[in-house]
Design a protein around this motif. Structure first.
Motif, mmCIF file in Angstrom:
data_model
loop_
_atom_site.group_PDB
_atom_site.id
_atom_site.type_symbol
_atom_site.label_atom_id
_atom_site.label_comp_id
_atom_site.label_asym_id
_atom_site.label_seq_id
_atom_site.Cartn_x
_atom_site.Cartn_y
_atom_site.Cartn_z
ATOM 1 N N ASN A 78 -10.999 -2.911 4.819
ATOM 2 C CA ASN A 78 -10.445 -2.498 6.111
ATOM 3 C C ASN A 78 -10.779 -1.026 6.346
ATOM 4 N N ARG A 79 -11.902 -0.756 7.026
ATOM 5 C CA ARG A 79 -12.409 0.615 7.171
ATOM 6 C C ARG A 79 -12.455 1.014 8.646
ATOM 7 N N HIS A 80 -11.574 1.934 9.008
ATOM 8 C CA HIS A 80 -11.553 2.447 10.381
ATOM 9 C C HIS A 80 -11.551 3.973 10.291
ATOM 10 N N PHE A 81 -12.747 4.551 10.380
ATOM 11 C CA PHE A 81 -12.867 5.992 10.190
ATOM 12 C C PHE A 81 -12.318 6.744 11.397
ATOM 13 N N ILE A 136 -7.002 -5.979 -3.982
ATOM 14 C CA ILE A 136 -7.381 -4.611 -3.626
ATOM 15 C C ILE A 136 -8.657 -4.604 -2.780
ATOM 16 N N GLY A 137 -9.548 -5.575 -3.018
ATOM 17 C CA GLY A 137 -10.782 -5.654 -2.241
ATOM 18 C C GLY A 137 -10.525 -5.778 -0.761
ATOM 19 N N GLY A 176 -3.884 6.908 7.836
ATOM 20 C CA GLY A 176 -5.233 6.678 7.335
ATOM 21 C C GLY A 176 -5.407 5.285 6.756
ATOM 22 N N ASP A 177 -6.650 4.804 6.687
ATOM 23 C CA ASP A 177 -6.896 3.542 5.998
ATOM 24 C C ASP A 177 -7.176 3.829 4.525
ATOM 25 N N VAL A 178 -7.233 2.793 3.717
ATOM 26 C CA VAL A 178 -7.338 2.985 2.274
ATOM 27 C C VAL A 178 -8.682 3.584 1.875
ATOM 28 N N PHE A 179 -9.762 3.007 2.356
ATOM 29 C CA PHE A 179 -11.094 3.416 1.908
ATOM 30 C C PHE A 179 -11.364 4.886 2.211
ATOM 31 N N TRP A 180 -11.184 5.282 3.464
ATOM 32 C CA TRP A 180 -11.521 6.656 3.841
ATOM 33 C C TRP A 180 -10.491 7.659 3.314
ATOM 34 N N SER A 181 -9.273 7.205 3.076
ATOM 35 C CA SER A 181 -8.282 8.097 2.455
ATOM 36 C C SER A 181 -8.698 8.445 1.031
ATOM 37 N N ALA A 213 -0.360 1.927 -3.433
ATOM 38 C CA ALA A 213 1.056 1.565 -3.367
ATOM 39 C C ALA A 213 1.580 1.633 -1.938
ATOM 40 N N ALA A 214 1.226 2.697 -1.207
ATOM 41 C CA ALA A 214 1.700 2.838 0.165
ATOM 42 C C ALA A 214 1.111 1.770 1.074
ATOM 43 N N ALA A 215 -0.161 1.437 0.849
ATOM 44 C CA ALA A 215 -0.805 0.409 1.675
ATOM 45 C C ALA A 215 -0.169 -0.961 1.454
ATOM 46 N N LEU A 216 0.249 -1.235 0.228
ATOM 47 C CA LEU A 216 0.851 -2.534 -0.088
ATOM 48 C C LEU A 216 2.329 -2.592 0.300
ATOM 49 N N ALA A 217 3.017 -1.466 0.173
ATOM 50 C CA ALA A 217 4.469 -1.470 0.360
ATOM 51 C C ALA A 217 4.903 -1.214 1.784
#
Length: 465
Positions: free
Chosen positions: A189-192, A183-184, A52-57, A253-257
């Motif tokens: 980055n939004r891919h539904f 974080i912005g 998943g991407d960050v926004f929709w997650s 954390a997962a998106a960055l790491a």
């Protein structure tokens, strides 16, 4: 008096009014503190780790949180009215003997959650005390045994401490995360994708629903005139706010790491904060958060085992020595599983968590529909211990609907254990938890309302209350 003892003297007994105590705020702090912990962070991280991407997650996790929290809090509101542990009330829907079916599965759930949580707690204790992870797991288990034997009052004190320390630690981690990273850019980055979005919903909904079988265990000492609505909000808001905060941190954390998060999630999360003394404080916070939830799981397991035995033996009085033996066996089993599987945690946890829903969403649906729509809080509490009484040995309506609820989900389940035939046609989306809540609820409502002969005119309490 039993109600004033630091070490709890009651087990699955009805709590008489003279021993009732506590405030609603302790319900909020217990569930808030229990959810500010590393396993909730890992659960949120899975939404990103698995595609998943960050926004929709974040959106999906919040929706699942609210929906699952609604179910969980409705169970919690039963505690003050009935004065009983959650699962013993299942005898109304399943019969005195029939209730053993979901009880056994609940015990499996507690042991599984404790095993997976103990792995992460062992990592934190290992870093904090500079010992091996195996030693960390064993030290953690010893602490859980002591707290579980003490029981209800100590658990609520623990919840308050975990709330304060967890809130400080999470605030610090969020400030560090926001100040050190863009974080912005992650949110832009939004891919539904339906499959990833509904996975996030399922992860958080399953997290909340899994509390259902024991949430009333921790509200049953409140005075019986405590508002059900206020209990609902105290329990629900504590759990939803705490778990959403943890899962948001996990997503970022997962998106960055990337892959670095999956191997050592505890070390990575603490590494966001600092080194030295601050790192030690954060490792302590991680360990305390796991102590809280693992104590809840062990205590719930003890309640379930006592309820199973009492179903066949009638009224059951448990001594402190017997209580200790039960707790040692429960924690020992989960610790053994943790030691055996400590190096393959993340993938197994996702599969366990999602597959677990198939067995607990139908139970929740049946219990809630019966309590709020059929019996409307009118239970015969003495009859819950009598196989020849009002509720009988086996309630085939409840058992049949439960079996239907489990089976009807099978085509829709997607987990490491099993993938249903309709999953691929739905684009890889697992909607089994929705099916398992809605269809059994509807079916049970129409079947149970046809015969209300077992419903007393009002709540029947034990003679000596």
């Amino acid at each position: 008096m039993a109600g004033k003892s630091l070490i709890e003297t009651r087990s699955i007994d009805y709590i008489p009014e003279r021993e009732r105590h506590g405030r609603l705020f302790s319900q909020f702090t217990l569930w808030f503190g229990a959810n500010l912990q590393i396993t909730a962070i890992v659960t949120g991280a899975l939404a990103v780790v698995l595609g998943g991407d960050v926004f929709w997650s974040l959106i999906g996790l919040l929706i699942g949180q609210v929906f699952g929290g609604l179910v969980m809090a409705l169970h919690g509101a039963q505690g003050p009215k009935l004065g009983l542990p959650q699962m013993i009330s299942s005898r109304v829907q399943f019969g005195v003997f029939g209730a053993v079916i979901p009880l056994i599965l609940v015990c499996v759930m507690y042991i599984g959650f404790n095993a997976t949580g103990t792995v992460l707690a062992g990592q934190a204790v290992s870093q904090l005390l500079s010992v091996s992870e195996t030693a960390g797991i064993l030290i953690f288990a010893a602490v859980i045994i002591g707290l579980t034997v003490c029981g209800y009052r100590v658990i609520h004190v623990l919840g308050k401490a975990a709330s304060v320390i967890g809130m400080l630690a999470f605030a610090y981690l969020f400030v560090r995360l926001l100040s050190m990273n863009d974080i912005g850019a992650l949110l832009d980055n939004r891919h539904f994708a339906w499959s990833s979005f509904l996975l996030a919903v399922s992860l958080s909904a399953s997290w909340q629903i899994a509390f259902g079988p024991y949430v009333a265990d921790y509200s049953r000492y409140l005075p019986s005139d405590t508002s059900s609505l206020k209990t609902f909000f105290a329990v629900g808001l504590g759990s939803v706010i705490g778990s959403q905060a943890s899962m948001v941190l996990g997503v970022f954390a997962a998106a960055l790491a990337g892959k670095a998060f999956s191997g050592q999630p505890v070390a990575y999360i603490v590494g966001l904060g600092a080194s030295g003394l601050m790192a030690s404080a954060l490792f302590f916070s991680v360990a305390l958060g796991k102590v809280t939830i693992s104590t809840l799981n062990a205590y719930g397991s003890f309640m379930c085992i006592a309820t199973i035995i009492s179903g066949f033996r009638g009224h059951l009085t448990i001594t402190r020595v017997q209580r200790l033996v039960f707790v040692l066996a429960i924690v020992g089993l989960s610790t053994g599983l943790a030691l055996a599987g400590q190096h393959s945690f993340l993938a197994a946890f996702k599969s366990f968590l999602l597959f677990l829903l198939a067995f607990f969403t139908p139970w929740s649906a049946i219990n809630l529909v019966d309590y709020y729509c059929i019996t409307r809080e009118r239970y015969d509490i003495p009859a819950l211990s009598d196989p020849d009484g009002r509720y009988g040995r086996w309630n085939w309506t409840g058992i049949g609907v439960y079996a239907f609820g489990v089976l009807v989900q099978m085509p829709f389940i997607d987990s490491g254990f099993y993938s249903g035939p309709l999953v691929e046609k739905l684009g890889g989306v697992d909607i089994s938890w929705l099916v398992g809540l809605l269809l059994p609820a509807i079916l049970y409502f129409f079947l149970a309302r046809r015969d209300a002969s077992h419903v007393p005119a009002q709540l029947v309490l034990p003679v000596r209350s």
